[in-house]
Design a protein around this motif. Structure first.
Motif, PDB file in Angstrom:
ATOM      1  N   THR A 170       0.823  -1.220   0.000  1.00 24.77           N
ATOM      2  CA  THR A 170       0.000   0.000   0.000  1.00 24.77           C
ATOM      3  C   THR A 170       0.854   1.266   0.000  1.00 24.77           C
ATOM      4  OG1 THR A 170      -0.255  -0.203   2.400  1.00 24.77           O
ATOM      5  CG2 THR A 170      -2.046  -1.061   1.045  1.00 24.77           C
ATOM      6  N   ASP A 171       2.134   1.153   0.384  1.00 28.30           N
ATOM      7  CA  ASP A 171       3.041   2.300   0.248  1.00 28.30           C
ATOM      8  C   ASP A 171       3.218   2.648  -1.235  1.00 28.30           C
ATOM      9  OD1 ASP A 171       4.007   1.534   3.132  1.00 28.30           O
ATOM     10  OD2 ASP A 171       5.088   3.375   2.663  1.00 28.30           O
ATOM     11  N   GLN A 172       3.188   1.639  -2.117  1.00 27.37           N
ATOM     12  CA  GLN A 172       3.298   1.905  -3.556  1.00 27.37           C
ATOM     13  C   GLN A 172       1.965   2.433  -4.106  1.00 27.37           C
ATOM     14  OE1 GLN A 172       6.360   1.892  -4.280  1.00 27.37           O
ATOM     15  NE2 GLN A 172       6.775   0.718  -2.428  1.00 27.37           N
ATOM     16  N   GLY A 214       1.215  -4.712   3.620  1.00 30.59           N
ATOM     17  CA  GLY A 214       1.827  -3.602   4.330  1.00 30.59           C
ATOM     18  C   GLY A 214       0.838  -2.790   5.135  1.00 30.59           C
ATOM     19  N   SER A 215       1.015  -1.490   5.048  1.00 28.20           N
ATOM     20  CA  SER A 215       0.260  -0.527   5.849  1.00 28.20           C
ATOM     21  C   SER A 215      -1.257  -0.690   5.711  1.00 28.20           C
ATOM     22  CB  SER A 215       0.683   0.873   5.406  1.00 28.20           C
ATOM     23  OG  SER A 215      -0.282   1.839   5.728  1.00 28.20           O
ATOM     24  N   SER A 216      -1.970  -0.366   6.809  1.00 27.84           N
ATOM     25  CA  SER A 216      -3.434  -0.488   6.836  1.00 27.84           C
ATOM     26  C   SER A 216      -4.151   0.660   6.127  1.00 27.84           C
ATOM     27  CB  SER A 216      -3.897  -0.529   8.294  1.00 27.84           C
ATOM     28  OG  SER A 216      -3.527   0.673   8.958  1.00 27.84           O
ATOM     29  N   ARG A 217      -3.418   1.628   5.640  1.00 28.28           N
ATOM     30  CA  ARG A 217      -3.993   2.846   5.059  1.00 28.28           C
ATOM     31  C   ARG A 217      -5.141   2.567   4.078  1.00 28.28           C
ATOM     32  NH1 ARG A 217       1.716   4.597   2.344  1.00 28.28           N
ATOM     33  NH2 ARG A 217       2.261   4.167   4.510  1.00 28.28           N
ATOM     34  N   CYS A 261      -6.463  -0.281  16.111  1.00 28.27           N
ATOM     35  CA  CYS A 261      -5.917   1.041  15.826  1.00 28.27           C
ATOM     36  C   CYS A 261      -5.782   1.119  14.313  1.00 28.27           C
ATOM     37  CB  CYS A 261      -4.555   1.207  16.505  1.00 28.27           C
ATOM     38  SG  CYS A 261      -3.696   2.743  16.082  1.00 28.27           S
ATOM     39  N   GLY A 262      -5.956   2.297  13.777  1.00 23.56           N
ATOM     40  CA  GLY A 262      -5.812   2.488  12.343  1.00 23.56           C
ATOM     41  C   GLY A 262      -4.345   2.492  11.966  1.00 23.56           C
ATOM     42  N   ASP A 263      -3.694   1.375  12.245  1.00 23.66           N
ATOM     43  CA  ASP A 263      -2.268   1.241  11.964  1.00 23.66           C
ATOM     44  C   ASP A 263      -1.942  -0.248  12.006  1.00 23.66           C
ATOM     45  OD1 ASP A 263       0.471   3.051  12.160  1.00 23.66           O
ATOM     46  OD2 ASP A 263       0.708   1.005  12.899  1.00 23.66           O
ATOM     47  N   SER A 264      -1.254  -0.717  10.981  1.00 21.71           N
ATOM     48  CA  SER A 264      -1.051  -2.166  10.865  1.00 21.71           C
ATOM     49  C   SER A 264      -0.138  -2.726  11.948  1.00 21.71           C
ATOM     50  CB  SER A 264      -0.488  -2.498   9.489  1.00 21.71           C
ATOM     51  OG  SER A 264       0.747  -1.850   9.305  1.00 21.71           O
ATOM     52  N   GLY A 301      -8.560  -0.339   8.885  1.00 15.08           N
ATOM     53  CA  GLY A 301      -8.658   0.838   8.033  1.00 15.08           C
ATOM     54  C   GLY A 301      -9.539   1.900   8.684  1.00 15.08           C
ATOM     55  N   THR A 302      -9.597   3.055   8.036  1.00 13.60           N
ATOM     56  CA  THR A 302     -10.321   4.183   8.619  1.00 13.60           C
ATOM     57  C   THR A 302     -11.826   3.939   8.742  1.00 13.60           C
ATOM     58  OG1 THR A 302      -8.637   5.743   7.942  1.00 13.60           O
ATOM     59  CG2 THR A 302     -10.833   6.629   8.273  1.00 13.60           C
ATOM     60  N   SER A 303     -12.425   3.215   7.780  1.00 15.88           N
ATOM     61  CA  SER A 303     -13.864   2.921   7.901  1.00 15.88           C
ATOM     62  C   SER A 303     -14.134   2.114   9.160  1.00 15.88           C
ATOM     63  CB  SER A 303     -14.357   2.137   6.679  1.00 15.88           C
ATOM     64  OG  SER A 303     -14.343   2.960   5.536  1.00 15.88           O
ATOM     65  N   ASP A 304     -13.198   1.217   9.489  1.00 14.58           N
ATOM     66  CA  ASP A 304     -13.366   0.429  10.709  1.00 14.58           C
ATOM     67  C   ASP A 304     -13.055   1.241  11.964  1.00 14.58           C
ATOM     68  OD1 ASP A 304     -14.494  -1.960   9.923  1.00 14.58           O
ATOM     69  OD2 ASP A 304     -12.577  -2.900   9.443  1.00 14.58           O
ATOM     70  N   VAL A 305     -12.184   2.232  11.846  1.00 11.48           N
ATOM     71  CA  VAL A 305     -11.964   3.138  12.983  1.00 11.48           C
ATOM     72  C   VAL A 305     -13.309   3.797  13.321  1.00 11.48           C
ATOM     73  CG1 VAL A 305     -10.828   5.263  13.765  1.00 11.48           C
ATOM     74  CG2 VAL A 305      -9.525   3.572  12.452  1.00 11.48           C
ATOM     75  N   GLU A 306     -13.991   4.257  12.280  1.00 13.11           N
ATOM     76  CA  GLU A 306     -15.309   4.880  12.467  1.00 13.11           C
ATOM     77  C   GLU A 306     -16.317   3.858  13.006  1.00 13.11           C
ATOM     78  OE1 GLU A 306     -16.797   6.749   8.915  1.00 13.11           O
ATOM     79  OE2 GLU A 306     -18.823   6.925   9.729  1.00 13.11           O
ATOM     80  N   HIS A 307     -16.255   2.657  12.447  1.00  9.30           N
ATOM     81  CA  HIS A 307     -17.181   1.589  12.857  1.00  9.30           C
ATOM     82  C   HIS A 307     -17.032   1.277  14.346  1.00  9.30           C
ATOM     83  CE1 HIS A 307     -19.546  -1.922  11.080  1.00  9.30           C
ATOM     84  NE2 HIS A 307     -19.588  -2.118  12.374  1.00  9.30           N
ATOM     85  N   VAL A 308     -15.788   1.167  14.801  1.00 12.19           N
ATOM     86  CA  VAL A 308     -15.549   0.849  16.213  1.00 12.19           C
ATOM     87  C   VAL A 308     -15.921   2.037  17.100  1.00 12.19           C
ATOM     88  CG1 VAL A 308     -13.794   0.228  17.923  1.00 12.19           C
ATOM     89  CG2 VAL A 308     -13.803  -0.908  15.695  1.00 12.19           C
ATOM     90  N   LEU A 309     -15.644   3.239  16.631  1.00 11.57           N
ATOM     91  CA  LEU A 309     -16.077   4.419  17.404  1.00 11.57           C
ATOM     92  C   LEU A 309     -17.598   4.387  17.591  1.00 11.57           C
ATOM     93  CD1 LEU A 309     -13.949   7.342  15.882  1.00 11.57           C
ATOM     94  CD2 LEU A 309     -13.964   6.662  18.285  1.00 11.57           C
TER      95      LEU A 309
END
Lengths: 222, 471
Positions: free
Chosen positions: A21-23, A89-92, B130-133, B149-157
């Motif tokens: 996902t960094d790419q 990779g990243s969850s972004r 957390c919105g971080d792998s 991901g961010t949609s799940d950050v919102e979902h959990v909030l």
């Protein structure tokens, strides 16, 4: 969420394994506080020769003509064909937003990284899992001089090739429903509000140390 | 009841029920928030007219794009105005919803995966997102901790639930003891080298075996942190005395009678002896040597005594192509010894390796030595304000400064280079971070993943060298 039913369009082959996902969307574009504005920087490090930064438009950039996304044949591509472990990779989630904003509606690959895969379904990007040999067949099909157009039919779980041949794919039925109908994922969970509240009460009884804890200053003791 | 793994137990204790579409709702005990992946979640919540379900299950701190210099200036010290807006947005959202935040000026600010355990916010048996792998870090405490991901950050909030299908169980057992000079980082890099970056996709890894039991909590966090680099969303280590010793007395940890109650439950957070795993890797930790990544994926890793792979030896054309592409990007040649790689910069930090033990290991190597003149920059970025203060109190900071390292303030820094700390095109960096993807540490930058001791040794030598030969 954007619903997915039947879509027809050109498929773009990206013949690389472990596309991370960094790419897909490099970090300098993650500074945005919005969900939009990422399409112009999809695959930025491969698509352009100069370093990208927020606010620069594609016509100010040095195009990498070697990269498949810049091939005139694929300017209207709607599907992305890739190799195993796509989206690692990243969850972004910005990676999914960038792919969709650019115009991709589905990705076709033998396998995906878990978080990317999950993020796709939250936005209406269809991640099609296809056996290695069928992916190979599609790459071969894309090897000619002209772009290949496919029809992806989610309800019937088929991809139709230009010669009319159909290739079947499987999708988790639990995830398919929401995608076909474009349902509000949070709404689906909140329909079970009473269940969550009931669970929470029991959970609080069983593990009271997990409640009333992160607010304000840290407590020194009970 | 059938024998269960640790993952099974934590999963079972959090199942709320099954949604109408058949997916499972998993109750989430704690969400960690940072500035990069939360703004769109708060915005989505607001647009839909929804409120957070449970404020006391959230903890926030800015980490990804905070600068590591001139921190006294606070927000004003962020010269990149877009990055500044993101940090301000986190401030505003936390204020508005009453979420506890360690802001940029708080001494407790730091990398979210360092801060959570350090504060006792992370507890055994929890579900954490957390919105971080690299949320997988918290699995060191027998918590089920996953990046989303961010949609799940919102979902959990909004719902306090994460909707997902249960993953499989993957056992990674490290027998024997890691030799002197070989660390938790080398262990996890070796594991990723064996099973590949997709090796544990769809699974939760449990790390066990003598070598894992012998690791400190910091070491276990390093191992679990990089589960995601092996494809697993979560990695876990069972509870033992060391886990509880680490947690006890920390600010957000329970105390008194509540501690006793919790401890009784936590002690059971181990896999049953006859639990069945879907997959297994066994390796002998006693045979490992310090590891260095040579390519553009964390699975492209070799021992310090080895040379770059040769595409001619690849198992198929696909792999050969991958090796060629990576060698070309890295500016390296097939069969070249890894010790020949000269470093332009050295980075010691990140959620993988920025805890006090990591800094001690690096300082032990740097003590009384000097960074090679050919190295343009060697920097040490502690994982939190509290780690920074402790390292200063222990004299580690002075050792680094005397050796020619830059001593910075806490944040993610050059691990992903969202802040001003980054590589220039073509530069090689010995980095204690977790990803060596193309451009990860800066456009055109070339990252080599190593342990803190190996990074310090590389800084001194100016090229990769076996840290065991230095001492």
């Amino acid at each position: 969420m954007k619903a997915f039913n039947v879509e027809t369009g050109i498929v773009m082959p990206l013949d690389r394994v472990n596309v991370d996902t960094d790419q897909i969307i490099p970090k300098q574009f993650l500074k945005s506080i919005h969900r939009t504005g990422f399409g112009d920087n999809l695959f930025d490090g491969w698509r352009f020769l100069d370093e990208g930064e927020m606010g620069k438009t594609p016509n100010e950039r040095q195009i990498n003509h070697e990269f498949v996304l810049n091939d005139p044949r694929y300017q209207e591509a709607r599907f992305l064909l890739a190799r195993e472990n796509f989206g690692c990779g990243s969850s972004r989630e910005h990676a999914v937003w960038a792919l969709m904003e650019y115009g991709f509606r589905a990705v076709i690959a033998p396998s995906y990284a878990d978080i990317f895969f999950s993020n796709c379904f939250k936005n209406g990007l269809l991640p099609i899992v296809l056996e290695e040999e069928k992916v190979e067949q599609l790459f071969r099909l894309c090897g000619g001089d002209t772009a290949v157009s496919l029809t992806v039919d989610l309800p019937s779980e088929t991809i139709t090739l230009p010669d009319g041949e159909t290739v079947g794919f499987a999708i988790d039925p639990k995830r398919k429903v929401s995608l076909v109908k474009g349902l509000d994922d949070i709404g689906l969970t909140l329909a079970h509000k009473a269940d969550i509240e009931a669970f929470e009460q029991t959970h609080r009884r069983n593990m009271p140390w997990l409640f009333d804890r992160l607010t304000g200053e840290a407590r020194g003791s009970e | 009841m059938a024998a269960r793994t640790l993952y099974d137990k934590v999963w079972d204790a959090h199942v709320v029920g099954v949604r109408d579409d058949g997916q499972t709702m998993l109750y989430i005990d704690q969400q960690l928030l940072h500035e990069v992946t939360s703004p769109q979640a708060f915005e989505g919540l607001t647009l839909a007219g929804r409120a957070p379900w449970r404020i006391d299950a959230n903890l926030a701190t800015p980490d990804h794009n905070v600068p590591t210099e001139n921190r006294e200036a606070g927000i004003e010290g962020i010269t990149d105005l877009i990055a500044r807006e993101q940090v301000e947005t986190l401030d505003a959202n936390c204020r508005r919803f009453g979420i506890t935040q360690f802001d940029i000026l708080d001494p407790r600010q730091g990398i979210v995966h360092v801060v959570g355990p350090e504060q006792g916010a992370t507890l055994p048996g929890m579900t954490i997102v957390c919105g971080d792998s690299h949320t997988s870090t918290h699995g060191a405490f027998a918590a089920l901790a996953q990046g989303i991901g961010t949609s799940d950050v919102e979902h959990v909030l909004a719902t306090q639930c994460l909707v997902q299908n249960k993953a499989g169980n993957y056992s990674v057992r490290a027998d024997g003891r890691l030799p002197e000079g070989v660390s938790a980082k080398d262990l996890v890099l070796a594991i990723i080298g064996r099973i590949g970056t997709a090796g544990a996709t769809g699974h939760t890894i449990e790390f066990h075996g003598e070598a894992v039991r012998a690791l400190s909590m910091e070491g276990r966090m390093t191992v679990c942190n990089m589960s995601i680099e092996a494809g697993a969303r979560a990695g876990m280590v069972a509870v033992d005395d060391r886990t509880l010793e680490y947690v006890q007395g920390r600010p957000f940890a329970p105390s008194g009678g509540r501690w006793a109650e919790a401890e009784a439950y936590w002690r059971a957070l181990v896999s049953d002896p006859d639990a069945i795993f879907d997959n297994e890797l066994v390796l002998n930790a006693g045979e490992l040597v310090p590891q260095v990544s040579w390519g553009t994926s964390p699975e492209m890793v070799i021992g310090i005594d080895a040379a770059m792979p040769n595409p001619a030896d690849a198992r198929d054309e696909g792999q050969a192509d991958g090796i060629r592409r990576a060698l070309a990007y890295m500016g390296l040649n097939a069969d070249q010894p890894i010790t020949e790689v000269k470093l332009d910069r050295v980075f010691i930090g990140s959620c993988t390796n920025s805890r006090i033990e990591d800094l001690r290991a690096a300082a032990a190597v740097a003590r009384g030595r000097k960074v090679a003149s050919s190295v343009k920059q060697a920097m040490v970025v502690p994982g939190s304000g509290l780690v920074k203060a402790q390292a200063e109190a222990e004299g580690l900071a002075q050792i680094f400064v005397d050796a020619g390292f830059e001593w910075r303030a806490a944040g993610c820094s050059m691990c992903l280079a969202m802040n001003p700390d980054k590589l220039q095109p073509g530069e090689h960096c010995a980095s204690t971070s977790n990803r060596n993807f193309e451009g990860r540490q800066g456009h055109g930058g070339r990252t080599h993943l190593v342990s803190p001791a190996m990074a310090a040794a590389a800084a001194i030598a100016g090229h990769f060298t076996d840290v065991r030969a230095l001492s």
